[in-house]
Design an enzyme around this catalytic site. Structure first.
Site, mmCIF file in Angstrom:
data_model
loop_
_atom_site.group_PDB
_atom_site.id
_atom_site.type_symbol
_atom_site.label_atom_id
_atom_site.label_comp_id
_atom_site.label_asym_id
_atom_site.label_seq_id
_atom_site.Cartn_x
_atom_site.Cartn_y
_atom_site.Cartn_z
ATOM 1 N N GLU A 279 24.812 37.132 41.618
ATOM 2 C CA GLU A 279 25.935 37.796 40.998
ATOM 3 C C GLU A 279 25.319 38.362 39.930
ATOM 4 O OE1 GLU A 279 30.063 36.220 40.296
ATOM 5 O OE2 GLU A 279 29.431 36.508 38.034
ATOM 6 N N TYR B 124 33.833 42.524 38.202
ATOM 7 C CA TYR B 124 34.756 43.860 37.954
ATOM 8 C C TYR B 124 34.441 44.422 36.516
ATOM 9 C CZ TYR B 124 38.937 46.649 37.991
ATOM 10 O OH TYR B 124 39.680 47.769 37.921
ATOM 11 N N HIS C 178 33.572 42.791 43.029
ATOM 12 C CA HIS C 178 34.816 42.091 42.447
ATOM 13 C C HIS C 178 35.820 43.116 42.307
ATOM 14 C CE1 HIS C 178 32.372 38.502 40.819
ATOM 15 N NE2 HIS C 178 31.844 39.019 41.906
ATOM 16 N N ARG D 134 42.544 37.140 40.573
ATOM 17 C CA ARG D 134 43.705 37.617 39.778
ATOM 18 C C ARG D 134 43.205 38.377 38.464
ATOM 19 N NH1 ARG D 134 46.730 33.153 36.274
ATOM 20 N NH2 ARG D 134 44.794 33.544 35.095
ATOM 21 N N GLY D 135 42.172 37.641 37.924
ATOM 22 C CA GLY D 135 41.745 38.297 36.450
ATOM 23 C C GLY D 135 42.456 37.518 35.417
ATOM 24 N N ASP D 136 41.763 37.904 34.135
ATOM 25 C CA ASP D 136 42.469 37.051 32.994
ATOM 26 C C ASP D 136 43.681 37.876 32.767
ATOM 27 O OD1 ASP D 136 40.296 35.688 32.917
ATOM 28 O OD2 ASP D 136 39.175 36.802 31.873
ATOM 29 N N TYR E 63 37.730 26.439 42.637
ATOM 30 C CA TYR E 63 37.417 25.683 41.253
ATOM 31 C C TYR E 63 37.195 24.426 41.644
ATOM 32 C CZ TYR E 63 39.289 30.218 39.896
ATOM 33 O OH TYR E 63 39.562 31.359 39.502
ATOM 34 N N GLN F 55 33.485 28.424 41.290
ATOM 35 C CA GLN F 55 33.374 28.517 39.958
ATOM 36 C C GLN F 55 31.974 27.656 39.844
ATOM 37 O OE1 GLN F 55 35.666 26.782 37.051
ATOM 38 N NE2 GLN F 55 36.297 28.794 35.966
#
Length: 294
Positions: A17, A49, A78, A108-110, A144, A175
């Site tokens: 990554e 992303y 991403h 989803r994203g933060d 996760y 993660q």
């Protein structure tokens, strides 16, 4: 090639990554990173992303295209959905498709407390459903091992993970974690809930104590006593801490691949030196395992 097909061809998928630079930094600072990582011949490279850019100035698209079209390595772009509507998502996906990037990690994203979520996607499974309906795409999703930091418990989190798989996720990337036993427990729970897609273990080599303290606070990752001792012992010797972090990550990976995991996803932090050291140490293991599958 779809990444899901790599999992059918190989017993162990190995990937990296990278992340785009900030919009205030020149993008070519990452070009050399990609070039050096490409030499290590990963099965694919994911690009996080690049928030903040316009659809026409999306650095994730640009770097994913470079990985795929210049170096011939599959790219995983991403894509976060929080606070995005269908029009914006469609434009980004069309741009990726135009550049022959057809593997997407749907996230989803933060969540920012100031964001208005009324007209946006709220959950990753909603993005996955939409992208799956469009077709001609391979979709990854995040998982996760210790439960999402905003989740009440691991069992509830795995129920949400099942929603992503049922919506159409083709594979999962975990993660980071530092205790393999927690990952094995997670796999057992996931399989028992009927999650039957490939799951890659996400590993991050730690080379900076402040870095890991920040990451652990954001992710909730458990830090084993053995790991803490290493951080404390070599905190003020950057070279020793770097080598110790590489050694710890390598030991994790050796145990994971020997235990039959589907893949390893290395969070390189745009550091080819670390990726090279680890890849060189485990290349014979990866080759052995993948030859067994032939």
């Amino acid at each position: 090639m779809f990444i899901k097909d790599l999992f059918k061809q190989k017993r162990l998928v190995y990937s990296f990554e990278i992340f785009p630079p900030k919009l205030t930094s020149p993008i070519d600072t990452v070009y050399k990173t990609i070039e050096e990582l490409a030499i290590l011949n990963p099965d694919y490279i994911s690009v996080t992303y690049g928030a903040g850019g316009s659809v026409n100035n999306n650095r994730t698209c640009e770097l994913s295209s470079l990985v795929k079209n210049k170096y011939g390595i599959e790219a995983l772009a991403h894509l976060t959905c929080i606070n995005s509507d269908e029009e914006k998502i469609t434009k980004i996906v069309d741009s990726l498709n135009k550049n022959n990037v057809k593997n997407i990690l749907a996230l989803r994203g933060d969540v920012n407390g100031e964001q208005n979520l009324e007209d946006s996607y709220k959950y990753a499974y909603q993005l996955i459903e939409y992208l799956k309906e469009r077709g001609n795409v391979c979709l990854g999703a995040a998982c996760y091992p210790e439960g999402h930091i905003q989740s009440d418990n691991i069992d509830k989190d795995i129920m949400h993970l099942k929603n992503k798989v049922d919506a159409g996720a083709d594979f999962l990337i975990s993660q980071l974690f530092f205790d393999n036993s927690l990952y094995y427990n997670f796999l057992d729970k996931a399989y028992k809930k009927g999650i039957n897609v490939p799951i890659q273990a996400g590993i991050m080599p730690v080379t900076n104590k402040k870095q890991i303290e920040r990451i652990a606070s954001l992710s909730g990752a458990y830090l084993p006593e053995k790991f803490i001792k290493i951080m404390d012992k070599y905190e003020y010797n950057p070279e020793a801490l770097r080598d110790a972090g590489i050694a710890y990550a390598t030991e994790q990976i050796v145990d994971l691949v020997s235990s039959g995991v589907n893949g390893i996803h290395l969070y390189t932090m745009n550091n080819p030196y670390i990726a090279n050291k680890i890849t060189t140490s485990i290349s014979s293991l990866i080759n052995h395992i993948n030859k067994e599958a032939i």
